[in-house]
Write a protein that holds these residues in place. Sequence first.
Motif, PDB file in Angstrom:
ATOM      1  N   SER A  74      -6.620   7.714  -8.386  1.00 52.25           N
ATOM      2  CA  SER A  74      -7.679   6.904  -8.989  1.00 52.25           C
ATOM      3  C   SER A  74      -9.049   7.506  -8.696  1.00 52.25           C
ATOM      4  O   SER A  74      -9.290   8.084  -7.632  1.00 52.25           O
ATOM      5  N   TYR A 106      -2.968   5.261  -6.010  1.00 52.32           N
ATOM      6  CA  TYR A 106      -4.294   5.137  -5.384  1.00 52.32           C
ATOM      7  C   TYR A 106      -4.940   6.521  -5.229  1.00 52.32           C
ATOM      8  O   TYR A 106      -6.138   6.694  -5.472  1.00 52.32           O
ATOM      9  N   SER A 149       1.713   1.775  -3.531  1.00 53.82           N
ATOM     10  CA  SER A 149       0.524   2.088  -4.335  1.00 53.82           C
ATOM     11  C   SER A 149      -0.104   3.425  -3.981  1.00 53.82           C
ATOM     12  O   SER A 149      -1.054   3.848  -4.658  1.00 53.82           O
ATOM     13  N   GLY A 206      -7.083   4.956   3.967  1.00 59.91           N
ATOM     14  CA  GLY A 206      -6.447   5.291   2.706  1.00 59.91           C
ATOM     15  C   GLY A 206      -5.885   6.698   2.726  1.00 59.91           C
ATOM     16  O   GLY A 206      -5.226   7.111   3.683  1.00 59.91           O
ATOM     17  N   TRP A 234       0.824  -1.215   0.000  1.00 54.26           N
ATOM     18  CA  TRP A 234       0.000   0.000   0.000  1.00 54.26           C
ATOM     19  C   TRP A 234       0.854   1.259   0.000  1.00 54.26           C
ATOM     20  O   TRP A 234       0.449   2.288  -0.554  1.00 54.26           O
TER      21      TRP A 234
END
Length: 212
Positions: free
Chosen positions: A20, A17, A13, A51, A10
């Motif tokens: 996105s 992310y 990413s 997140g 993560w």
Amino acid sequence: MSLANDARFWDRSSRRYAKSAIADEAGYARTLERTRALFKPDARVLELGCGTGTTALRLAGHVRAYLATDIAEGMIAIAEEKHAAAPVPGLAFRVATAETLAPGEGPFDVALGFNYLHLVRDLPGTLRRIHALLAPQGLFVSKTPCLGDMTPLLRLALLPAMRAIGLAPHAGVFRATELGAHLQAAGFEVLASENHATKGGENRPFIVARKR
């Protein structure tokens, strides 16, 4: 694979992310609206797997205190950048999981886990830990991909292959009925299970559960 591997995945990413797009804007808006309706102004809220902070920044202004956590330092760094650009009183971000939060952090009135439960490695243990962090009659609100109800091609072939080459993190496979049973076994009463999707056939139930 291990928890540390998941965190590294993560971290790597996080920037991608953050760029996105939300796949189902109308379904996401419905989830936010439904969640806000469960809040009281003086509530203390914990979000797990936050997140890059998109949901936290939209919800935190409706409660007294909001702690948003994620396993990945990269995710939290981006969330804090967003927060610095648009501060919300009472909102804090931290690298943490349900298991690493100290008992004294709670009790929380509401815990949120959006796109979170399928990523934990010990679902029963995580649910028991969330239960312990909540105040009496506290709410746990989740929206979870139930991979066991999705196409066999995804769960039996595509996902394992992607994990094997480092393109996907750990993902637990369970059905919505199994998730409900795990919640009850952890000491929760399921008050509502709803489908907020406005397109596609995925099974990602929005569940409101109360601590017994």
